[in-house]
Design an enzyme around this catalytic site. Structure first.
Site, mmCIF file in Angstrom:
data_model
loop_
_atom_site.group_PDB
_atom_site.id
_atom_site.type_symbol
_atom_site.label_atom_id
_atom_site.label_comp_id
_atom_site.label_asym_id
_atom_site.label_seq_id
_atom_site.Cartn_x
_atom_site.Cartn_y
_atom_site.Cartn_z
ATOM 1 C CG LEU A 124 124.418 39.167 -6.483
ATOM 2 C CD1 LEU A 124 123.697 40.553 -7.332
ATOM 3 C CD2 LEU A 124 123.760 37.840 -6.483
ATOM 4 N N PRO A 127 129.109 43.967 1.214
ATOM 5 C CG PRO A 127 130.995 45.289 1.901
ATOM 6 C CD PRO A 127 130.006 44.978 0.592
ATOM 7 N N GLY A 130 123.800 40.439 1.295
ATOM 8 C CA GLY A 130 124.420 38.887 1.148
ATOM 9 C C GLY A 130 123.277 38.136 0.702
ATOM 10 C CB ILE A 156 134.558 38.962 -5.474
ATOM 11 C CG1 ILE A 156 133.666 39.933 -5.336
ATOM 12 C CG2 ILE A 156 134.498 38.682 -7.027
ATOM 13 C CD1 ILE A 156 131.934 39.601 -5.380
ATOM 14 N NE ARG A 241 121.365 30.204 -5.737
ATOM 15 C CZ ARG A 241 120.239 31.218 -5.786
ATOM 16 N NH1 ARG A 241 119.418 30.880 -6.481
ATOM 17 N NH2 ARG A 241 120.531 32.463 -5.367
ATOM 18 N N GLY A 338 139.506 6.791 10.171
ATOM 19 C CA GLY A 338 139.926 6.812 11.417
ATOM 20 C C GLY A 338 141.075 8.197 11.759
ATOM 21 C CD GLU A 362 127.542 30.035 -7.548
ATOM 22 O OE1 GLU A 362 126.699 29.651 -8.255
ATOM 23 O OE2 GLU A 362 128.908 30.164 -7.883
ATOM 24 C CD GLU A 366 120.437 28.068 6.280
ATOM 25 O OE1 GLU A 366 121.316 28.674 5.590
ATOM 26 O OE2 GLU A 366 120.985 27.116 6.855
HETATM 27 C C1 LIG Z 1 116.263 35.915 -2.060
HETATM 28 C C2 LIG Z 1 116.071 35.955 -3.356
HETATM 29 C C3 LIG Z 1 115.860 34.669 -3.971
HETATM 30 C C4 LIG Z 1 114.785 36.575 -3.926
HETATM 31 O O1 LIG Z 1 114.825 38.277 -3.723
HETATM 32 P P1 LIG Z 1 113.742 39.109 -3.719
HETATM 33 O O2 LIG Z 1 112.843 38.465 -2.798
HETATM 34 O O3 LIG Z 1 114.421 40.454 -3.411
HETATM 35 O O4 LIG Z 1 113.424 39.203 -5.268
HETATM 36 P P2 LIG Z 1 111.860 38.349 -6.121
HETATM 37 O O5 LIG Z 1 111.062 39.381 -5.763
HETATM 38 O O6 LIG Z 1 111.911 37.013 -5.903
HETATM 39 O O7 LIG Z 1 112.467 38.716 -7.485
HETATM 40 C C5 LIG Z 1 112.844 40.232 -8.003
HETATM 41 C C6 LIG Z 1 112.707 39.885 -9.520
HETATM 42 O O8 LIG Z 1 113.748 38.892 -10.149
HETATM 43 C C7 LIG Z 1 112.910 37.946 -10.689
HETATM 44 N N1 LIG Z 1 113.698 36.577 -10.577
HETATM 45 C C8 LIG Z 1 114.018 36.127 -9.365
HETATM 46 N N2 LIG Z 1 114.289 35.114 -9.369
HETATM 47 C C9 LIG Z 1 114.794 34.747 -10.651
HETATM 48 C C10 LIG Z 1 115.170 33.784 -11.625
HETATM 49 N N3 LIG Z 1 115.803 32.560 -10.895
HETATM 50 N N4 LIG Z 1 114.973 33.943 -12.911
HETATM 51 C C11 LIG Z 1 114.602 35.056 -13.686
HETATM 52 N N5 LIG Z 1 113.945 36.093 -12.977
HETATM 53 C C12 LIG Z 1 114.157 35.974 -11.475
HETATM 54 C C13 LIG Z 1 111.534 37.963 -10.097
HETATM 55 O O9 LIG Z 1 110.558 37.521 -11.109
HETATM 56 C C14 LIG Z 1 111.343 39.314 -9.910
HETATM 57 O O10 LIG Z 1 110.953 39.898 -11.147
HETATM 58 P P3 LIG Z 1 109.605 40.670 -11.607
HETATM 59 O O11 LIG Z 1 109.255 41.702 -10.522
HETATM 60 O O12 LIG Z 1 108.577 39.526 -11.451
HETATM 61 O O13 LIG Z 1 109.506 41.295 -12.876
HETATM 62 C C15 LIG Z 1 117.427 36.370 -3.884
HETATM 63 O O14 LIG Z 1 118.049 37.621 -3.354
HETATM 64 C C16 LIG Z 1 118.812 35.424 -3.541
HETATM 65 O O15 LIG Z 1 118.782 34.593 -4.744
HETATM 66 N N6 LIG Z 1 119.519 35.553 -2.754
HETATM 67 C C17 LIG Z 1 120.545 34.951 -2.363
HETATM 68 C C18 LIG Z 1 121.636 35.820 -3.210
HETATM 69 C C19 LIG Z 1 122.818 34.840 -3.568
HETATM 70 O O16 LIG Z 1 122.767 33.693 -4.034
HETATM 71 N N7 LIG Z 1 124.114 35.160 -3.542
HETATM 72 C C20 LIG Z 1 125.151 34.593 -3.801
HETATM 73 C C21 LIG Z 1 126.109 35.359 -4.759
HETATM 74 S S1 LIG Z 1 127.334 34.539 -5.356
HETATM 75 C C22 LIG Z 1 128.653 34.321 -4.330
HETATM 76 O O17 LIG Z 1 128.030 33.515 -3.332
HETATM 77 C C23 LIG Z 1 129.897 34.376 -4.292
HETATM 78 C C24 LIG Z 1 130.582 33.190 -4.886
HETATM 79 S S2 LIG Z 1 131.039 33.593 -6.475
HETATM 80 O O18 LIG Z 1 130.145 33.147 -7.170
HETATM 81 O O19 LIG Z 1 132.238 34.213 -6.342
#
Ligand SMILES: CC(C)(COP(=O)(O)OP(=O)(O)OC[C@H]1O[C@@H](n2cnc3c(N)ncnc32)[C@H](O)[C@@H]1OP(=O)(O)O)[C@@H](O)C(=O)NCCC(=O)NCCSC(=O)CCS(=O)O
Length: 384
Positions: A124, A127, A130, A156, A241, A338, A362, A366
């Site tokens: 997901l 660069p 995030g 990734i 998560r 220690g 993930e 914050e």
């Molecule tokens: C910050 C965010 C939580 C939210 O981003 P947005 O404000 O851009 O999006 P929203 O307006 O809230 O939602 C848009 C759209 O999606 C639907 N939605 C949101 N959450 C859910 C959910 N939990 N389940 C189902 N649907 C969901 C929401 O209803 C909207 O749809 P409609 O418009 O209503 O139809 C988000 O950007 C976020 O979580 N950011 C953090 C990103 C993250 O966690 N990145 C980590 C990636 S993995 C990683 O770290 C690498 C490790 S690995 O696994 O290899």
């Protein structure tokens, strides 16, 4: 939510504990030190079903609940949170493929993924995208019976070692609604991998950037429908998560186990360390933190199992609380040893390094607060 584990859950926990002691504990320090991605251990985990714990049975998964999966992951993470965390990422990706993959995709990949013979990464982050994941720029343009994939992913887990990439890419307009999800074979022409990132912890799994340069992805690799990819990604992460939070609980419990053995055997001022009240109080607080975190994680898992509309907020709360508590408990356990806690002779410095990233990935803690506050303050969610 039942407070006591069922007999079946106790049996899963026992199986996982034996696997952790036999297959992870003897090697975890070396995998960390030498940055080894233990493919053979994942294969053996797959033989027990641990590579498709909550993946649908039709693809060869165990189809267990998130609560059951959490019980298994916690036992594994008590000795090796880094390797376990990758296993959880693989499980998340496999669940996404199993839930939204086309019949042809599942025929090609289903059993191999659920059985651990092939591994998967979740792609997901970019660069420039995030925390604001919906701003991602990687594009997938439909051209006949394939999509042309261009762009770059960052951070990734498993990249360069895994066989399948679950990639979120833009097929439409800006914003969340223009994103689609694909299961992309990792060796397609045009895919290249960056250097192995040098990290503070999580060294038993490689982390790399990935570049897609005119990669032809067959159309049957699309998950669900065009435009649904962001929701799929978020649904994956709600469970992911909980898994990462579980890894923190497991690591903290593992750290407490080591600290207790040390305190029982270490004498200073003619007394065991267990007899100093300051240390007793510290240990009691650590135990309280771990139990509270575990209960939050299990509550969130039950909410997800029940498909409850507030599962997202409970998952965010569990991730925020358990990963902060887990890191703090590992630090406290290190302090109890220690100077020895600082040495690699004991696993505590590794557990501290490995759990630090759980507060970041993930979704940073914050962003977990953003999700919680949005649901409670803007959408008026009432938690009962
Ligand atoms: C910050 C965010 C939580 C939210 O981003 P947005 O404000 O851009 O999006 P929203 O307006 O809230 O939602 C848009 C759209 O999606 C639907 N939605 C949101 N959450 C859910 C959910 N939990 N389940 C189902 N649907 C969901 C929401 O209803 C909207 O749809 P409609 O418009 O209503 O139809 C988000 O950007 C976020 O979580 N950011 C953090 C990103 C993250 O966690 N990145 C980590 C990636 S993995 C990683 O770290 C690498 C490790 S690995 O696994 O290899």
């Amino acid at each position: 939510m039942d407070v006591e584990l069922s007999q079946e859950q106790q049996a899963f926990a026992q199986l996982a504990r034996e696997f952790a002691q036999g297959e992870l504990a003897p090697h975890a320090a070396r995998w960390d030190q030498e940055c080894i991605f233990p493919v053979d251990a994942f294969r053996r985990a797959g033989e027990l079903g641990f590579c498709g714990l909550y993946a649908p049975a039709e693809m060869g998964g165990l189809g267990l609940s998130r609560l059951d999966a959490s019980i298994v992951f916690e036992e594994l993470a008590a000795v090796d949170p880094s390797t376990t965390a990758f296993l959880t990422i693989h499980n998340m990706a496999v669940w996404m493929v199993g839930t939204w993959g086309s019949p042809k995709l599942l025929e090609q990949w289903g059993e191999a993924l659920a059985g651990g013979n092939k591994l998967a990464s979740y792609c997901l982050t970019e660069p420039g995208a995030g925390s604001d994941a919906a701003s991602l720029k990687t594009s997938a343009q439909k051209q006949g019976d394939f999509y042309l994939l261009n762009g770059a992913k960052a951070f990734i887990s498993g990249a360069g070692e895994t066989e399948l990439l679950v990639v979120m890419a833009r097929t439409g307009a800006a914003g969340a609604g223009g994103i689609s999800a694909f299961a992309v074979p990792a060796d397609l022409p045009g895919i290249s991998y960056g250097r192995k990132e040098l990290k503070m912890g999580w060294n038993s799994q490689s982390t790399r950037a990935i570049t897609f340069d005119n990669v032809e992805v067959p159309a049957h690799c699309l998950l669900a429908k065009e435009g649904e990819g962001f929701k799929l990604a978020m649904k994956g992460l709600v469970g992911g998560r909980i898994n990462i939070a579980t890894c923190s609980v497991g690591a903290a419990q593992g750290a407490m186990n080591v600290a207790r053995e040390y305190m029982r055997g270490r004498k200073q001022f003619n007394k065991d360390l267990t007899q100093f009240q300051a240390l007793q109080f510290k240990y009691a607080d650590m135990a309280t933190q771990v139990v509270a975190a575990r209960q939050m994680v299990r509550l969130a898992a039950c909410k997800l199992d029940a498909d409850s509309s507030d599962a997202t907020v409970y998952s965010a709360m569990a991730k925020r609380f358990a990963t902060d508590a887990g890191f703090s408990v590992c630090l406290d356990a290190q302090q109890l040893l220690g100077g020895y806690g600082y040495l690699k002779d004991y696993p505590l410095e590794r557990l501290v390094r490995d759990t630090r990233v759980h507060q970041i990935l993930e979704g940073t803690n914050e962003i977990m607060r953003v999700i919680i506050a949005q649901q409670l303050l803007e959408r008026g969610l009432i938690l009962e």
